[in-house]
Design a protein around this motif. Structure first.
Motif, mmCIF file in Angstrom:
data_model
loop_
_atom_site.group_PDB
_atom_site.id
_atom_site.type_symbol
_atom_site.label_atom_id
_atom_site.label_comp_id
_atom_site.label_asym_id
_atom_site.label_seq_id
_atom_site.Cartn_x
_atom_site.Cartn_y
_atom_site.Cartn_z
ATOM 1 N N MET A 158 1.908 -4.650 -13.933
ATOM 2 C CA MET A 158 1.226 -3.493 -14.515
ATOM 3 C C MET A 158 -0.111 -3.291 -13.795
ATOM 4 O O MET A 158 -1.189 -3.555 -14.323
ATOM 5 N N ASN A 159 -0.027 -2.795 -12.563
ATOM 6 C CA ASN A 159 -1.244 -2.536 -11.794
ATOM 7 C C ASN A 159 -1.781 -1.143 -12.121
ATOM 8 O O ASN A 159 -1.180 -0.385 -12.888
ATOM 9 N N SER A 160 -2.918 -0.806 -11.520
ATOM 10 C CA SER A 160 -3.571 0.467 -11.833
ATOM 11 C C SER A 160 -2.734 1.669 -11.401
ATOM 12 O O SER A 160 -2.736 2.710 -12.073
ATOM 13 N N VAL A 161 -1.991 1.528 -10.305
ATOM 14 C CA VAL A 161 -1.160 2.641 -9.833
ATOM 15 C C VAL A 161 -0.022 2.915 -10.814
ATOM 16 O O VAL A 161 0.224 4.073 -11.200
ATOM 17 N N LEU A 162 0.666 1.855 -11.239
ATOM 18 C CA LEU A 162 1.762 2.032 -12.194
ATOM 19 C C LEU A 162 1.238 2.556 -13.526
ATOM 20 O O LEU A 162 1.876 3.415 -14.159
#
Length: 330
Positions: A158-162
């Motif tokens: 769950m990174n910032s892009v996703l």
């Protein structure tokens, strides 16, 4: 025995609700504006409702705006979970701004009429917000299941892009899901009566007034509700099955308690939201008690946005710590 005639401002209620009164309007011409009935009753009850709505409006805007400001000012809260929470808070603010000011005007008698175009605009401003909230809640459930089931890989999963993609998809999906329904409803004919038994333009109330065939709109409403509400609810339930399974595998009672504390706030919001949403929209026909729908929608669109900031702040240790630091700085 003498019966007093109920009145709604300068409009006798019996006359407003008598279809024959408006029979002369059913001549094929379109209705240019509607009269919102609100909550018929004595003047003192109207004033009491206005005070409740105004207080709820103020607390909701303050609470949700405070959550957004708190997350913005605290770097420790710059995580996907609070990013999703900020979007939910912003959505609740939009909900209240789109409903309460007009509802107060209706109850005070200063703004009972609403043009056809503004009615349709309000209807299809609120419905997409409801769809977006369903998607956001399912995204938040998925986020919590990822954090608890895969704690070591969570930051990469769950990174910032996703996170941004999931939020953008929720907003776009909410508005696109209602696009066909918006088009079909805008094509309906309204030739009289023109009294909406509500304090806002609700889909069921509008369908009840249409003099054209509403079956296609009701069918689309039902299928859109199935896709949006039921599908997002299934995703949420599956996420919580994984969360529960992960919690039961923990050996530490302290760990189970901590995980339950993290998810209980979100689960409370989900339960409140989906109970009223399923009752209002997941049904094959718009026929039913408009008075009951009005009471449920009052809770659904006015009370629920007020509860969310309090539920998340009172049950969330990190938010309470951030609030404590904010007050200490002052």
């Amino acid at each position: 025995m003498v019966h007093e005639e109920m009145s709604f401002g300068s409009f006798p209620l019996a006359e407003l609700m008598d279809l024959n009164t408006w029979g002369h309007m059913a001549n094929g011409t379109g209705v240019e504006e509607f009269i919102l009935l609100g909550f018929p009753g004595a003047w003192h009850s109207q004033v009491s409702l206005v005070m409740v709505f105004a207080l709820t409006y103020s607390l909701t805007l303050t609470g949700n705006a405070s959550i957004i400001a708190l997350v913005w000012m605290n770097s420790s809260l710059h995580t996907p979970m609070y990013f999703f929470l900020c979007n939910l808070a912003f959505l609740e603010i939009c909900y209240m701004v789109g409903i309460v000011p007009k509802a107060i005007g209706v109850m005070l008698g200063t703004s009972r009429t609403i043009s056809f175009s503004v009615c349709i605009l309000q209807l299809f401003f609120l419905l997409p917000l409801g769809s977006t909230e369903c998607f956001l809640l399912s995204v938040m459930a998925y986020d919590r299941s990822s954090a608890l089931c895969y704690p070591l890989r969570y930051s990469s999963l769950m990174n910032s892009v996703l996170s941004a993609q999931l939020v953008l998809s929720s907003w776009l999906g909410g508005f696109l899901a209602i696009s066909l329904l918006a088009f079909l409803t805008s094509r309906l004919t309204f030739c009289g009566p023109d009294v909406i038994n509500h304090f806002l333009c609700d889909i069921d109330s509008c369908l009840a007034l249409s003099c054209s065939d509403t079956w296609p709109v009701e069918l689309v409403t039902f299928f859109v509700s199935i896709i949006v509400v039921v599908a997002s609810c299934v995703v949420t339930l599956i996420s919580y099955v994984y969360i529960t399974s992960s919690m039961l595998r923990l050996q530490s009672a302290h760990g189970q308690k901590k995980d339950f504390s993290i998810c209980s706030a979100h689960l409370s919001v989900i339960t409140i939201w989906y109970d009223s949403t399923v009752f209002l929209y997941v049904k094959p026909s718009a026929e039913g008690s408009l008075d009951l729908n009005k009471r449920v929608i009052t809770f659904h669109t006015v009370v629920t946005p007020l509860l969310n900031p309090f539920i998340y702040t009172l049950r969330n240790k990190e938010v309470k710590q951030a609030l404590g630091r904010a007050f200490q700085k002052k």
